[in-house]
Design a protein around this motif. Structure first.
Motif, PDB file in Angstrom:
ATOM      1  N   ALA A 213      28.941  28.597  61.604  1.00 42.31           N
ATOM      2  CA  ALA A 213      30.037  29.327  60.969  1.00 42.31           C
ATOM      3  C   ALA A 213      29.508  30.219  59.854  1.00 42.31           C
ATOM      4  O   ALA A 213      29.929  31.380  59.708  1.00 42.31           O
ATOM      5  N   GLY A 214      28.580  29.705  59.072  1.00 42.24           N
ATOM      6  CA  GLY A 214      27.979  30.505  58.010  1.00 42.24           C
ATOM      7  C   GLY A 214      27.205  31.685  58.565  1.00 42.24           C
ATOM      8  O   GLY A 214      27.219  32.782  57.990  1.00 42.24           O
ATOM      9  N   ALA A 215      26.555  31.471  59.704  1.00 40.18           N
ATOM     10  CA  ALA A 215      25.790  32.554  60.325  1.00 40.18           C
ATOM     11  C   ALA A 215      26.716  33.668  60.809  1.00 40.18           C
ATOM     12  O   ALA A 215      26.405  34.856  60.652  1.00 40.18           O
ATOM     13  N   PHE A 216      27.848  33.291  61.388  1.00 39.61           N
ATOM     14  CA  PHE A 216      28.784  34.315  61.867  1.00 39.61           C
ATOM     15  C   PHE A 216      29.401  35.075  60.698  1.00 39.61           C
ATOM     16  O   PHE A 216      29.551  36.307  60.751  1.00 39.61           O
ATOM     17  N   LEU A 217      29.750  34.362  59.626  1.00 46.57           N
ATOM     18  CA  LEU A 217      30.326  35.030  58.464  1.00 46.57           C
ATOM     19  C   LEU A 217      29.316  35.982  57.833  1.00 46.57           C
ATOM     20  O   LEU A 217      29.669  37.102  57.426  1.00 46.57           O
ATOM     21  N   ALA A 218      28.061  35.566  57.775  1.00 43.06           N
ATOM     22  CA  ALA A 218      27.014  36.448  57.243  1.00 43.06           C
ATOM     23  C   ALA A 218      26.832  37.663  58.145  1.00 43.06           C
ATOM     24  O   ALA A 218      26.667  38.791  57.667  1.00 43.06           O
ATOM     25  N   TRP A 219      26.877  37.444  59.450  1.00 44.41           N
ATOM     26  CA  TRP A 219      26.735  38.555  60.406  1.00 44.41           C
ATOM     27  C   TRP A 219      27.896  39.534  60.257  1.00 44.41           C
ATOM     28  O   TRP A 219      27.712  40.751  60.306  1.00 44.41           O
ATOM     29  N   LEU A 220      29.091  38.984  60.053  1.00 39.13           N
ATOM     30  CA  LEU A 220      30.292  39.813  59.945  1.00 39.13           C
ATOM     31  C   LEU A 220      30.257  40.709  58.716  1.00 39.13           C
ATOM     32  O   LEU A 220      30.893  41.765  58.694  1.00 39.13           O
ATOM     33  N   THR A 221      29.523  40.300  57.707  1.00 40.93           N
ATOM     34  CA  THR A 221      29.429  41.095  56.479  1.00 40.93           C
ATOM     35  C   THR A 221      28.146  41.913  56.413  1.00 40.93           C
ATOM     36  O   THR A 221      27.844  42.507  55.384  1.00 40.93           O
ATOM     37  N   GLY A 222      27.413  41.943  57.519  1.00 35.39           N
ATOM     38  CA  GLY A 222      26.151  42.667  57.554  1.00 35.39           C
ATOM     39  C   GLY A 222      26.239  43.979  58.315  1.00 35.39           C
ATOM     40  O   GLY A 222      27.316  44.389  58.789  1.00 35.39           O
ATOM     41  N   PRO A 223      25.121  44.653  58.476  1.00 40.56           N
ATOM     42  CA  PRO A 223      25.106  45.978  59.102  1.00 40.56           C
ATOM     43  C   PRO A 223      25.485  45.981  60.580  1.00 40.56           C
ATOM     44  O   PRO A 223      25.980  46.995  61.080  1.00 40.56           O
ATOM     45  N   SER A 224      25.253  44.881  61.287  1.00 36.64           N
ATOM     46  CA  SER A 224      25.572  44.861  62.720  1.00 36.64           C
ATOM     47  C   SER A 224      27.065  44.985  62.974  1.00 36.64           C
ATOM     48  O   SER A 224      27.495  45.588  63.957  1.00 36.64           O
ATOM     49  N   ALA A 225      27.868  44.399  62.097  1.00 37.79           N
ATOM     50  CA  ALA A 225      29.322  44.405  62.293  1.00 37.79           C
ATOM     51  C   ALA A 225      30.004  45.622  61.681  1.00 37.79           C
ATOM     52  O   ALA A 225      31.153  45.922  62.014  1.00 37.79           O
ATOM     53  N   ARG A 226      29.319  46.324  60.789  1.00 36.15           N
ATOM     54  CA  ARG A 226      29.971  47.417  60.059  1.00 36.15           C
ATOM     55  C   ARG A 226      30.597  48.480  60.965  1.00 36.15           C
ATOM     56  O   ARG A 226      31.725  48.915  60.711  1.00 36.15           O
ATOM     57  N   PRO A 227      29.929  48.929  62.031  1.00 37.77           N
ATOM     58  CA  PRO A 227      30.570  49.919  62.904  1.00 37.77           C
ATOM     59  C   PRO A 227      31.862  49.422  63.547  1.00 37.77           C
ATOM     60  O   PRO A 227      32.797  50.197  63.760  1.00 37.77           O
ATOM     61  N   ILE A 228      31.923  48.130  63.853  1.00 36.05           N
ATOM     62  CA  ILE A 228      33.133  47.570  64.466  1.00 36.05           C
ATOM     63  C   ILE A 228      34.277  47.599  63.462  1.00 36.05           C
ATOM     64  O   ILE A 228      35.410  47.989  63.795  1.00 36.05           O
ATOM     65  N   LEU A 229      34.001  47.212  62.234  1.00 39.72           N
ATOM     66  CA  LEU A 229      35.032  47.202  61.202  1.00 39.72           C
ATOM     67  C   LEU A 229      35.460  48.621  60.831  1.00 39.72           C
ATOM     68  O   LEU A 229      36.646  48.878  60.593  1.00 39.72           O
ATOM     69  N   ASP A 230      34.494  49.529  60.784  1.00 43.74           N
ATOM     70  CA  ASP A 230      34.819  50.926  60.487  1.00 43.74           C
ATOM     71  C   ASP A 230      35.763  51.498  61.535  1.00 43.74           C
ATOM     72  O   ASP A 230      36.732  52.199  61.207  1.00 43.74           O
ATOM     73  N   ARG A 231      35.487  51.217  62.774  1.00 41.69           N
ATOM     74  CA  ARG A 231      36.309  51.720  63.875  1.00 41.69           C
ATOM     75  C   ARG A 231      37.753  51.264  63.747  1.00 41.69           C
ATOM     76  O   ARG A 231      38.693  51.997  64.068  1.00 41.69           O
ATOM     77  N   ASP A 232      37.944  50.049  63.250  1.00 43.89           N
ATOM     78  CA  ASP A 232      39.299  49.491  63.151  1.00 43.89           C
ATOM     79  C   ASP A 232      39.961  49.763  61.799  1.00 43.89           C
ATOM     80  O   ASP A 232      41.031  49.228  61.517  1.00 43.89           O
ATOM     81  N   GLY A 233      39.324  50.579  60.971  1.00 47.35           N
ATOM     82  CA  GLY A 233      39.970  51.016  59.746  1.00 47.35           C
ATOM     83  C   GLY A 233      39.836  50.106  58.565  1.00 47.35           C
ATOM     84  O   GLY A 233      40.629  50.189  57.625  1.00 47.35           O
TER      85      GLY A 233
END
Length: 238
Positions: A213-233
């Motif tokens: 769970a900690g790994a996913f939360l860290a991933w979600l706040t890192g550069p890999s997830a940023r384009p996904i979050l940007d796309r969704d506003g």
């Protein structure tokens, strides 16, 4: 047991031992506004790490109550900072893991912002008692240009349901998360200073799959997830 049957049982046992172990999916309680984004993020995380993500979504307040009563989740992705803070204080969540993963934005569906000053409108919002986006929507409607306007207010159980009220025609207008707006769907952005910031925080649930769970939360706040979050506003955390 006849020799042939013993040999068959031995071979079957060896085959079963040779099968790869299937890991339990990571169980994530996710606020309704972030469900679609979490699905895309979870799929990308699984491709990178091999860990699958199983989502359950509802209004933040509903998920918070489920967690307090022992719901078997590993990670909570809320739409506010308050509920993760409470879970940390109550020992349900790991305080050290709590962090902002996104900042949400509010939009109006169904017309320009001036439409909120038109009497007689049916306006859909999320129920503010359980949904942070409903709190933000109430703050907008309490502003001087709109506060005294007579309207019919439709409160959805979540911001997703508020969006559905508009999509089905039950509401003329809807104040919803920008992430729910589809391609080609007209919307008007609510100025950020019209309501308190919608800081969405996550927290690892104590006693669950804490490391994953900690790994996913860290991933979600890192550069890999940023384009996904940007796309969704979603705006980055401060």
């Amino acid at each position: 047991m006849p020799r042939r049957k013993r040999l068959y049982a031995l071979l079957l046992s060896l085959c079963l031992l040779a099968l790869p172990a299937v890991a339990e999916p990571l169980r994530v309680a996710v606020a309704a506004n972030f469900r679609a984004t979490a699905e895309r993020a979870g799929a990308a995380f699984e491709r990178e790490t091999g860990t699958s993500v199983l989502l359950s979504s509802a209004a933040t307040g509903m998920l918070y109550n489920q967690l307090r009563h022992g719901a078997p989740f590993d990670l909570f992705l809320a739409a506010d900072a308050e509920r993760p803070r409470r879970l940390a204080e109550e020992g349900v969540g790991l305080a050290a893991s709590r962090r902002c993963y996104a900042r949400g934005r509010l939009v109006l569906l169904g017309g320009p912002l001036a439409a909120l000053a038109t009497p007689g409108q049916r306006v859909a919002i999320a129920n503010p008692t359980v949904a942070p986006y409903g709190v933000a929507a109430e703050a907008v409607l309490a502003r001087p240009p709109f506060a005294e306007i007579e309207r019919r207010l439709l409160r959805g159980a979540s911001v997703q349901q508020a969006w559905q009220f508009h999509a089905t025609g039950a509401a003329n207008l809807a104040l919803v998360a920008r992430s729910l707006v589809g391609d080609g769907e007209a919307s008007a952005s609510i100025p950020a200073d019209w309501h308190a910031p919608i800081e969405q925080q996550g927290i690892v649930v104590a006693g669950g799959r804490e490391e994953s769970a900690g790994a996913f939360l860290a991933w979600l706040t890192g550069p890999s997830a940023r384009p996904i979050l940007d796309r969704d506003g979603y705006d980055p955390c401060p």
